[in-house]
Write an enzyme that holds these catalytic residues in place. Structure first.
Site, PDB file in Angstrom:
ATOM      1  N   ALA A   1       0.894  -0.848  -0.032  1.00  0.00           N
ATOM      2  CA  ALA A   1       0.093   0.079   0.087  1.00  0.00           C
ATOM      3  C   ALA A   1       0.969   1.194   0.084  1.00  0.00           C
ATOM      4  O   ALA A   1       0.614   2.190  -0.617  1.00  0.00           O
ATOM      5  CB  ALA A   1      -1.026   0.061   1.268  1.00  0.00           C
ATOM      6  N   ASP A   2       1.925   1.254   0.864  1.00  0.00           N
ATOM      7  CA  ASP A   2       2.704   2.467   0.967  1.00  0.00           C
ATOM      8  C   ASP A   2       3.494   2.503  -0.255  1.00  0.00           C
ATOM      9  O   ASP A   2       3.560   3.803  -0.701  1.00  0.00           O
ATOM     10  CB  ASP A   2       3.844   2.285   2.234  1.00  0.00           C
ATOM     11  CG  ASP A   2       3.242   2.434   3.381  1.00  0.00           C
ATOM     12  OD1 ASP A   2       2.149   3.467   3.720  1.00  0.00           O
ATOM     13  OD2 ASP A   2       3.720   2.151   4.426  1.00  0.00           O
TER      14      ASP A   2
END
Length: 321
Positions: free
Chosen positions: A163-164
């Site tokens: 996600a990051d």
């Protein structure tokens, strides 16, 4: 290609640092603003790189850094002087932090109209979850990514902070698009504000699974090193104790794998395995046949045979390998 572009970053952890790292890799000057009480907290995740954390070193190469006390007027004024000569401002602080400092999109538009403001947050501005903190694991869990990883009944977070990282890459792409548009048009108007959320990014990344579930009503079970979408596709043990990953993506590849690699023309001709959906239904039988063949051959030999047949393959490695 980004030489001459200056980026001011109020960032921490991974998502925004990944965005600005990409911009730095392409030649931008990135000035990272850190607080004087230890700086980016990711500095201290561990100390394996000459006293710095591996996370921090990986996500912050090619940048300059300065500490500023933004609660003091003098520190805030230094930041505004930096923004006077900047093209981009990237932040991923706690919800509402930039607005409280007078650095929200509207504030920047009034005082630094040449600056492209990009803010990364968890769930997007103005929604019911906009004030929640969000970390990679939390967003992966909520977006369904963890449910699609691991094994049935045993969900897992992917090893990399997907996600990051993906949010950082989407953010960098957004900035590059705006810089390109500005260069092509010669516009001098204030830049549009950009908001990129981890949750929006992950729901986009989960697009295949969400589309499949929407139209089938079925939540596909995670299959470890395999895929619920295609078969055969997965990892297999070899005679010399290694692990090889073999995959097919279409009917033609399946025919080559069956005939030219595992030498099972009977499987190639079996109508139960004629199409990918049928092979997915009978994946256990196919996996058993491939595993039986792999167990009789060493990894190097398997890879030579698979390469000659035009079948994708790889060696399973640990990070230390």
């Amino acid at each position: 290609p980004l030489a001459g572009i200056t980026v001011i970053a109020m960032e921490q952890a991974v998502s925004a640092p990944m965005c600005t790292r990409v911009l730095a890799d392409f030649g931008a000057r990135v000035i990272k603003i850190e607080n004087p009480r230890g700086g980016d907290f990711a500095r201290d995740y561990d100390d394996v790189v000459n006293g710095l954390a591996a996370h921090f070193v990986w996500a912050n190469r090619g940048k300059e850094s300065v500490t500023l006390n933004l609660k003091a007027p003098a520190g805030l004024e230094v930041l505004h002087r930096l923004l006077d000569g900047a093209d981009v401002f990237v932040s991923n602080l706690a919800p509402g932090a930039t607005a409280r400092l007078g650095l929200g999109a509207a504030d920047l538009r009034a005082r630094h109209p040449q600056v492209i403001p990009l803010e990364i947050d968890g769930y997007g501005p103005g929604g019911p979850l906009s004030d929640k903190r969000a970390y990679d694991l939390l967003v992966q869990a909520e977006s369904g990514s963890c449910a699609a990883t691991g094994f049935p009944g045993m969900p897992a977070k992917p090893g990399a902070p997907v996600a990051d990282i993906t949010t950082g890459l989407y953010s960098a792409l957004s900035i590059m698009a705006l810089l390109l548009g500005r260069a092509r048009s010669g516009a001098t108007d204030a830049a549009p504000a950009v908001a990129v959320s981890l949750f929006d990014t992950m729901t986009d990344i989960m697009g295949y699974q969400l589309t499949y579930t929407q139209h089938s009503g079925i939540d596909q079970e995670p299959l470890g090193m395999s895929s619920p979408a295609v078969a055969p596709y997965g990892s297999f043990g070899t005679r010399d104790g290694q692990t090889v990953v073999l995959g097919t993506t279409n009917d033609r590849e399946w025919q080559r794998l069956a005939r030219e690699i595992i030498e099972r023309p009977d499987l190639a001709e079996d109508p139960r395995f004629a199409t990918n959906p049928q092979r997915c239904t009978h994946r256990d039988e196919l996996n058993a046949a491939i595993q039986s063949w792999c167990a009789q051959h060493d990894l190097d030999e398997i890879q030579r045979i698979a390469d000659a047949a035009g079948i994708g393959n790889s060696r399973y490695n640990k990070p230390s390998e």
